[in-house]
Every structure is written in structure tokens, then in C-alpha cells.
Design a protein around this motif. Structure first.
Motif, short mmCIF file in Angstrom:
data_model
loop_
_atom_site.label_atom_id
_atom_site.label_comp_id
_atom_site.label_asym_id
_atom_site.label_seq_id
_atom_site.Cartn_x
_atom_site.Cartn_y
_atom_site.Cartn_z
N LEU A 171 0.85 -1.19 0.00
CA LEU A 171 0.00 0.00 0.00
C LEU A 171 0.89 1.24 0.00
N THR A 172 0.30 2.34 -0.39
CA THR A 172 1.03 3.60 -0.47
C THR A 172 0.44 4.59 0.52
N VAL A 173 1.34 5.24 1.26
CA VAL A 173 0.93 6.28 2.21
C VAL A 173 1.37 7.62 1.65
N GLY A 174 0.43 8.52 1.47
CA GLY A 174 0.76 9.87 1.01
C GLY A 174 0.63 10.84 2.18
N THR A 175 1.64 11.68 2.36
CA THR A 175 1.59 12.67 3.44
C THR A 175 1.51 14.07 2.84
N TYR A 176 0.48 14.80 3.19
CA TYR A 176 0.36 16.19 2.73
C TYR A 176 1.20 17.08 3.64
N LEU A 177 2.25 17.69 3.04
CA LEU A 177 3.14 18.55 3.83
C LEU A 177 2.48 19.90 4.12
N TYR A 178 1.53 20.26 3.25
CA TYR A 178 0.75 21.51 3.44
C TYR A 178 -0.72 21.15 3.20
N ASP A 179 -1.59 22.09 3.51
CA ASP A 179 -3.02 21.85 3.25
C ASP A 179 -3.20 21.51 1.77
#
Ligand SMILES: O=C(O)CCC(=O)C(=O)O
Length: 300
Positions: free
Chosen positions: A145-153
Motif C-alpha cells: 500500500l502507499t501512504v501519502g503525506t500532505y506537507l501543506y493543506d
């Protein structure tokens, strides 16, 4: 492990309802789960990395540049394998709460596969066409699975990750064109049969993470807003999922156990998987195949 075996174990971070929802729909959005101190470090690191691109005029193995990139105004599509290029990224991928969240979804033994940072610059950052990840990097089972992290809104106008709920239970699609070239996305004919109105777009405030299963159909629109959309992506699997093709974004941390223990037995899911081109011959980025028409055939 099967989803049933995973669900029978006590979770560390997620609720049972969130885990059930992941197995039913093939994705999760966890809003504001990453503490601010991590975001500060990741943003600072990313700013430092982007500074380096002022000296680069052509895409290479590390940087995928937007056509309008310039020394004065860096515009980037992707940093490949960020974990290999700055220790803070790897510290985040291996020591933050992210691998603990993943353990709640794949079982206690968690393995790292690869990472990338997709920038999606303001006013035109590239779209990602609808695709499934698993045929870029087939494994013996479908736990990756892939985890995406939003560094900004990330609002809807910035081109957040969009997914089709439940599509991880559909067929594995052909991502070659009729001439045998890898396109890394669904054909127009296959796409025409799918009701895209059912897609869910996973925008969220900074520190939110998206998680999608390796079979879940996903993509994202161009970023036409005034704001950047840096999304840090890390791919993990259960330790018993063994890749059987070349890692397109090989990392020195490939196959590193980030939680639990190395597997003694592999777990095999019975279904066949599409095989990508031989990435030993080189891999650029999803954008190069989907949008620039870079050719790479199955037999290459
Ligand atoms: O950056 C995005 O919006 C999606 C990225 C993606 O799907 C991928 O790189 O496989």
C-alpha cells in the motif's frame, strides 16, 4: 496475512472501524494525524532539496523536472527515492507513527519498498492518470500500500489523490497500449466502462495522510491553483509479500523491515498480475510514461 488475520489482531493506532473500512474500500484518509514537528522538519528538508534543483536543467534518476523548470523558479514533478537523499525522509518513513499505522493494516511485520515526492506545482502541476500501482511492482500478495503525506493543506483545487472506492477488488487492468508500450495507466476503453462520478478525492489539511491499496484505482487532476501540492509517498507491504520484478525506484532501504520481523514464509495471493517492463533497463517516473509518451515495452 489475510485481512481476517490482520483484523483479529489488536490495533495500535487505528480503530477497528477504520481498518474494516480500508479492507472494504481500499483506502483511508486520516486527517491531521502527523504531528506539527514532523511537518516542520519535512518542509525544511524539502526546501533544502529543492534548492539543489536550481543547478539542474534536465530530468535525471533523482529529479523529474517540469517543462517550465528554471534556476530562478524551480518547478518539479518528482523527487525519486527521497528516503535515499536525505536522512529526515527516512527517519520519517521508518520511525514516525506511519509504520505503526501500516502495521494495523498489513500485520505487525512491515517492510519498506520505495518512496517518491510528487510536487504538483502551482498553476499547472501535472495530472496523474487513473492507474493501479501493483503492476509497476508486482508482489506475491496484495498487501502493498502507499501512504501519502500532505506537507501543506491540500484542497480539491490542488489536485489531491482521487480513488475509486472498492476498486481494489476489481480486475487487474492492462497498462500497456495496443502496440505493447507501457503507458502506466488504464486505456481509454477501460476507463470508459468505469463510473468516475463515484471517485472520492482525498483532500485534507497538512499532516493528513492518504493510504491506498496497491490494487485501488487512483489518479489526480492537474493543479490549477496558486499553491503547490507536495505529497510525500512511501510504499510498504507486509513482510511476507515478496516482490518478483525489479524495483522501479530502487532504494538502499528496499526490503528493510520497519516494524516487527523478517518473514520466514511468503504469503501468496492466487491471482495473476500484469508484469511491467524490465525496470533493470531504467525507469523514469509515472509522468514520463503517462504524459510524455516515454516508450518502454514488455520485452525491453
Ligand atoms: O501524486 C499523485 O497525485 C498520485 C501519485 C501516484 O498515484 C503515483 O505516483 O503512483
Amino acid at each position: 496475512m489475510t485481512p481476517e488475520q490482520v483484523l483479529a489482531l489488536k490495533p495500535k493506532i487505528l480503530s477497528q472501524k477504520q481498518r474494516e473500512s480500508y479492507f472494504a474500500d481500499g483506502y483511508l484518509l486520516l486527517e491531521r494525524i502527523i504531528p506539527e514537528d514532523w511537518l516542520v522538519r519535512l518542509r525544511r528538508t524539502t526546501d533544502e532539496m529543492v534548492e539543489q534543483t536550481r543547478a539542474i536543467a534536465k530530468s535525471d534518476k533523482v529529479w523529474d523536472l517540469d517543462a517550465e523548470h528554471s534556476p530562478e523558479k524551480p518547478r518539479l514533478r518528482r523527487l525519486s527515492s527521497p528516503n535515499d537523499h536525505h536522512p529526515v525522509y527516512w527517519e520519517y518513513a521508518s520511525q514516525s507513527l506511519v509504520p505503526d499505522v501500516i502495521a494495523d493494516l498489513v500485520g505487525p511485520d512491515v517492510k519498506f519498498h520505495h518512496s517518491k515526492l510528487n510536487f504538483k506545482s502551482s498553476k499547472g502541476g501535472a495530472m496523474v492518470k487513473w492507474h493501479q500501482d501493483i503492476s509497476f511492482w508486482p508482489h506475491t500478495n496484495f498487501s502493498p500500500l502507499t501512504v501519502g503525506t500532505y506537507l501543506y493543506d491540500c484542497g480539491l483545487e490542488q489536485g489531491p489523490v482521487g480513488i475509486l472506492p472498492g476498486s481494489h477488488k476489481w480486475s487487474i487492468y492492462d497498462q500497456y497500449d495496443k502496440d505493447g508500450n507501457w503507458t502506466g495507466c488504464l486505456s481509454d476503453e477501460d476507463l470508459a466502462k468505469i463510473d468516475l462520478a463515484k471517485a472520492v478525492f482525498l483532500g485534507g489539511p497538512s499532516g493528513s495522510i492518504t493510504i491506498h491499496n496497491c490494487r485501488t484505482l487512483h489518479g489526480s487532476a492537474a493543479n490549477l491553483s496558486e499553491l503547490e501540492r507536495p505529497l510525500l509517498l512511501n510504499v510498504y507491504s507486509s513482510a511476507d509479500a515478496m516482490p518478483y520484478t525489479e524495483n522501479p525506484l530502487y532504494s538502499k532501504y528496499d526490503q528493510k523491515i520497519v516494524r516487527g520481523r523478517r518473514a520466514r514464509w511468503s504469503h501468496m495471493d492466487p491471482e495473476a498480475c500484469l508484469i511491467p517492463p524490465d525496470w533493470a533497463g531504467g525507469y523514469q517516473s509515472i509522468f514520463a510514461y503517462q504524459l510524455d509518451g516515454k516508450k518502454s515495452a514488455a520485452a525491453e
